[in-house]
Enzyme design. Structure first.
Site, PDB file in Angstrom:
ATOM      1  N   THR A 173       0.855  -1.018   0.227  1.00 38.99           N
ATOM      2  CA  THR A 173       0.094   0.085  -0.177  1.00 38.99           C
ATOM      3  C   THR A 173       0.666   1.422   0.009  1.00 38.99           C
ATOM      4  O   THR A 173       2.120   1.338   0.347  1.00 38.99           O
ATOM      5  CB  THR A 173      -1.028   0.360   1.202  1.00 38.99           C
ATOM      6  OG1 THR A 173      -0.309   0.116   2.269  1.00 38.99           O
ATOM      7  CG2 THR A 173      -2.195  -0.911   1.294  1.00 38.99           C
ATOM      8  N   ASN A 198       1.262   4.355   1.403  1.00 38.91           N
ATOM      9  CA  ASN A 198      -0.100   5.145   2.510  1.00 38.91           C
ATOM     10  C   ASN A 198       0.501   6.857   2.193  1.00 38.91           C
ATOM     11  O   ASN A 198       1.100   7.399   1.965  1.00 38.91           O
ATOM     12  CB  ASN A 198       0.623   4.798   3.801  1.00 38.91           C
ATOM     13  CG  ASN A 198       0.297   2.454   4.264  1.00 38.91           C
ATOM     14  OD1 ASN A 198      -0.538   2.779   2.759  1.00 38.91           O
ATOM     15  ND2 ASN A 198       0.038   2.838   5.361  1.00 38.91           N
ATOM     16  N   GLU A 232      -4.371   4.239   3.469  1.00 39.97           N
ATOM     17  CA  GLU A 232      -3.474   2.449   2.475  1.00 39.97           C
ATOM     18  C   GLU A 232      -4.476   2.234   1.358  1.00 39.97           C
ATOM     19  O   GLU A 232      -4.984   0.970   1.261  1.00 39.97           O
ATOM     20  CB  GLU A 232      -3.612   1.781   3.850  1.00 39.97           C
ATOM     21  CG  GLU A 232      -2.942   1.987   4.959  1.00 39.97           C
ATOM     22  CD  GLU A 232      -2.545   0.781   5.311  1.00 39.97           C
ATOM     23  OE1 GLU A 232      -2.592  -0.349   5.145  1.00 39.97           O
ATOM     24  OE2 GLU A 232      -2.678   1.286   7.301  1.00 39.97           O
TER      25      GLU A 232
HETATM   26  N1  RBF Z   1      -7.435  -4.207   7.668  1.00 37.98           N
HETATM   27  C1  RBF Z   1      -8.158  -4.588   8.625  1.00 37.98           C
HETATM   28  O1  RBF Z   1      -7.476  -4.999   9.896  1.00 37.98           O
HETATM   29  N2  RBF Z   1      -9.384  -4.863   8.017  1.00 37.98           N
HETATM   30  C2  RBF Z   1      -9.475  -5.100   6.607  1.00 37.98           C
HETATM   31  O2  RBF Z   1     -10.698  -5.199   6.457  1.00 37.98           O
HETATM   32  C3  RBF Z   1      -9.027  -3.978   5.986  1.00 37.98           C
HETATM   33  N3  RBF Z   1      -9.450  -3.425   4.659  1.00 37.98           N
HETATM   34  C4  RBF Z   1      -8.653  -3.464   3.617  1.00 37.98           C
HETATM   35  C5  RBF Z   1      -8.846  -3.591   2.526  1.00 37.98           C
HETATM   36  C6  RBF Z   1      -7.668  -2.738   1.342  1.00 37.98           C
HETATM   37  C7  RBF Z   1      -8.487  -2.761   0.033  1.00 37.98           C
HETATM   38  C8  RBF Z   1      -6.763  -2.590   1.862  1.00 37.98           C
HETATM   39  C9  RBF Z   1      -5.937  -2.136   1.133  1.00 37.98           C
HETATM   40  C10 RBF Z   1      -6.720  -2.774   2.887  1.00 37.98           C
HETATM   41  C11 RBF Z   1      -7.888  -3.517   4.106  1.00 37.98           C
HETATM   42  N4  RBF Z   1      -6.942  -3.849   5.781  1.00 37.98           N
HETATM   43  C12 RBF Z   1      -7.963  -3.944   6.195  1.00 37.98           C
HETATM   44  C13 RBF Z   1      -5.577  -3.153   5.831  1.00 37.98           C
HETATM   45  C14 RBF Z   1      -4.394  -3.373   5.452  1.00 37.98           C
HETATM   46  O3  RBF Z   1      -4.189  -4.211   6.832  1.00 37.98           O
HETATM   47  C15 RBF Z   1      -3.621  -2.889   5.554  1.00 37.98           C
HETATM   48  O4  RBF Z   1      -3.031  -2.296   4.617  1.00 37.98           O
HETATM   49  C16 RBF Z   1      -2.341  -4.116   5.430  1.00 37.98           C
HETATM   50  O5  RBF Z   1      -1.805  -5.000   7.074  1.00 37.98           O
HETATM   51  C17 RBF Z   1      -0.443  -3.318   4.921  1.00 37.98           C
HETATM   52  O6  RBF Z   1      -0.440  -1.822   6.140  1.00 37.98           O
END
Ligand code: RBF
Ligand code: MG
Length: 289
Positions: free
Chosen positions: A156, A158, A208
């Site tokens: 990602t 950020n 993110e």
């Molecule tokens: N993190 C969560 O804890 N729950 C989610 O439902 C969740 N959905 C995400 C959806 C997308 C499209 C993206 C890009 C990230 C999401 N994340 C979510 C964050 C994810 O945990 C985090 O981007 C990675 O751990 C990188 O730090």
């Protein structure tokens, strides 16, 4: 709901005149309610059920057939005491445990599903996405927690959340998608999460974006511009990292496909995405200025 002949009431503890003032700023709101009732029009305000019972009476429907949508605790109490179904949209993030007496708790109105309550469904969902009034944010790409590419294979790009307090608080946490412009490279499809990443239990709200393109190297520090055009789902927790990863990939597929629809595609050419002379103003849409 109006199109389906479902009557809507607005029942607020605020005085009738301040309700009138507030809704006057939103075109069409006055007309969409068949009943508007203020706290000064009943003997007892919420948490008393009186205001909801009076609203039902004026709409000429039975209380048991009403669905209350509430952001406050006294409102949830009042709705249940009135014998109505209640969906809570907590005004305080991370306080949802206090709203347990509601029949359902949703993170934002984006997640409201009227069909769960015997009402006609919202019809603006398309291919798993909800079009929203586009909004725009940008800034230099910062290093995140270093989990994205390392653990998940989801790098990602950020954005810093400093200086975004209004934009961020105006938009509920959740998974969104849209277009991402890197001023030196081009415009790419993008899916993103905004919020606290429940799986990692972050204490800060983060932005993110995952750019749906294979890049050769990092681009930390490069100016990233986002046009956010639609909503996919609320952020949730997952039992395993593998399930989180699967879900994020599914989000990516939904976004890739939806962004080919003309209604989303046309925003790919928003000047904000590629034009560095456009002010990096993050609170409103540069198109509508
Ligand atoms: N993190 C969560 O804890 N729950 C989610 O439902 C969740 N959905 C995400 C959806 C997308 C499209 C993206 C890009 C990230 C999401 N994340 C979510 C964050 C994810 O945990 C985090 O981007 C990675 O751990 C990188 O730090
Ligand atoms: Mg309220």
């Amino acid at each position: 709901m109006n199109d389906h002949g479902v009557p809507l009431a607005l029942a607020s503890n605020s005085s009738r005149s301040s309700v009138n003032t507030k809704i006057s700023y939103h075109q069409g709101w006055r007309e969409s309610f068949s009943v508007i009732i203020g706290g000064d029009e009943v003997r007892m305000v919420k948490p008393s059920p009186e205001i909801f019972l009076e609203a039902a009476r004026r709409m000429n429907v039975e209380a048991s057939r009403c669905l209350v949508i509430e952001d406050s605790l006294p409102g949830v109490t009042a709705g249940k005491a009135a014998g109505m179904a209640v969906v809570a949209v907590p005004s305080l993030p991370k306080q949802s445990h206090l709203y347990n007496s509601a029949d359902e708790i949703v993170n934002s109105l984006l997640d409201l599903q009227p069909e769960k309550w015997g009402l006609p469904p919202f019809q603006d969902w398309i291919e798993g996405t909800l079009p929203i009034e586009p909004w725009y944010i940008g800034g230099p790409v910062i290093k995140g927690y270093g989990r994205g590419s390392k653990f998940l294979g989801i790098p990602t790009a950020n954005l810093s959340t400093e200086g975004y307090s209004t934009t961020l608080s105006e938009h509920p946490s959740g998974v969104y998608f849209g277009w991402a412009g890197l001023l030196t490279r081009g415009v790419y499809k993008m899916v993103m999460s905004i919020g606290w990443n429940p799986y990692f239990n972050n204490t800060e709200k983060t932005i993110e974006p995952w750019l749906l393109h294979d890049f050769d190297g990092d681009f930390y520090g490069e100016e990233l511009r986002l046009a956010i055009v639609g909503y996919i789902r609320p952020e949730t927790n997952f039992p395993t990292l593998e399930r989180l990863k699967e879900k994020i990939h599914e989000d990516g597929k939904i976004a890739e496909k939806a962004l080919d629809l003309p209604m989303y595609m046309h925003l790919k050419s928003a000047p904000y995405l590629t034009d560095s002379s456009q002010l990096n103003e993050h609170h409103t849409s540069p198109i509508h200025h």
